[in-house]
Enzyme design. Structure first.
Site, PDB file in Angstrom:
ATOM      1  N   TYR A   1     -33.610  -2.577 -51.622  1.00 44.82           N
ATOM      2  CA  TYR A   1     -34.835  -3.275 -51.238  1.00 44.82           C
ATOM      3  C   TYR A   1     -35.508  -2.588 -50.069  1.00 44.82           C
ATOM      4  O   TYR A   1     -36.719  -2.563 -49.967  1.00 44.82           O
ATOM      5  CB  TYR A   1     -34.544  -4.742 -50.907  1.00 44.82           C
TER       6      TYR A   1
ATOM      7  N   ASP B   1     -25.951 -10.449 -47.926  1.00 42.10           N
ATOM      8  CA  ASP B   1     -27.184  -9.651 -47.909  1.00 42.10           C
ATOM      9  C   ASP B   1     -27.617  -9.337 -46.471  1.00 42.10           C
ATOM     10  O   ASP B   1     -27.890  -8.188 -46.128  1.00 42.10           O
ATOM     11  CB  ASP B   1     -28.327 -10.429 -48.561  1.00 42.10           C
TER      12      ASP B   1
END
Ligand SMILES: [Zn+2]
Length: 235
Positions: A222, A128
């Site tokens: 995100y 991530d």
């Protein structure tokens, strides 16, 4: 308002931000004594603000933060700039997308730098935040452009916002100083966790396709949330 006073307002705000962000380095126990530094680019100008050399973290105020050009020369401030200023300046000159740079000697990340071994991408949070293994940069002596050059050459070949400079420690970058501080906190966190994991046995690296899927989702899906886009969600 004149252009000059607009720049002055921006610089004053950056000095406050950068002074405050140094408190995150002590909060997360990434630094001891006066080691470590945070800088921020002055957007649209060949200028940066950075921690002065040798000031205690507890005593650091916005007035201490110095203004330098992107060759590391002092432009405004009462104190000498950080000894790592040339490295930060080199990064800003060669990576126009970078708005913040952080350097620490945080224990676990620096231990991997001492090993000269990349931190393998064995956790989703490594994929991530770093998009793959966290790379090792070359050994470089302080005092000229060699640290900066090593940072830039290593990060250009990587999705990672962190590089572990061999026999030295981590340097991190971000679109602003806060993002670079987040990367400095995260690199220490994963350096510790992957080290502990390896004490338990051998570790399996995540497949490249899955790393790319995780990274793209975290960075782009995100990242487009309207509420506080600087905060990724932490899984
Ligand atoms: Zn250092």
């Amino acid at each position: 308002m004149t252009v000059t006073s607009e720049i002055g307002t921006v610089i004053a705000a950056l000095r406050r931000d950068v002074a405050d962000l140094h408190a995150q380095l002590t909060k997360y126990q990434l630094v001891i004594w006066t080691a470590g530094n945070v800088s921020a680019r002055v957007p649209g100008h060949d200028l940066m603000v950075i921690k002065p050399s040798g000031v205690d973290y507890d005593a650091l105020t916005p007035d201490h933060i110095v203004l330098c050009d992107l060759h590391g020369n002092l432009v405004d401030g009462d104190l000498a700039p950080s000894s790592d200023t040339a490295a930060h300046a080199y990064v800003y000159r060669h990576m126009p997308e970078v708005g913040g740079v952080v350097h620490t000697h945080s224990t676990y990340a620096t231990a991997w730098a001492a090993r000269g071994e990349p931190i393998p991408c064995v956790l989703t949070m490594v994929a991530d935040e770093f998009g793959g293994d966290i790379p090792i940069g070359p050994f470089a002596l302080i005092g000229d452009d060699s640290i900066g050059r090593g940072i830039v050459e290593t990060l250009r070949d990587s999705r990672s916002p962190a590089v572990l400079m061999r026999n030295h420690g981590p340097f991190t970058v971000g679109r602003d100083a806060r993002a670079a501080v987040k990367a400095a906190v995260m690199v220490e966190d994963v350096a510790r966790t992957v080290h502990i994991g390896r004490q338990l046995g051998s570790l399996d690296r995540i497949d490249d396709a899955d790393i790319t899927a995780l990274f793209d989702r975290y960075q782009h899906v995100y990242g487009q949330k309207p509420a506080d886009p600087q905060e990724g969600e932490y899984r």
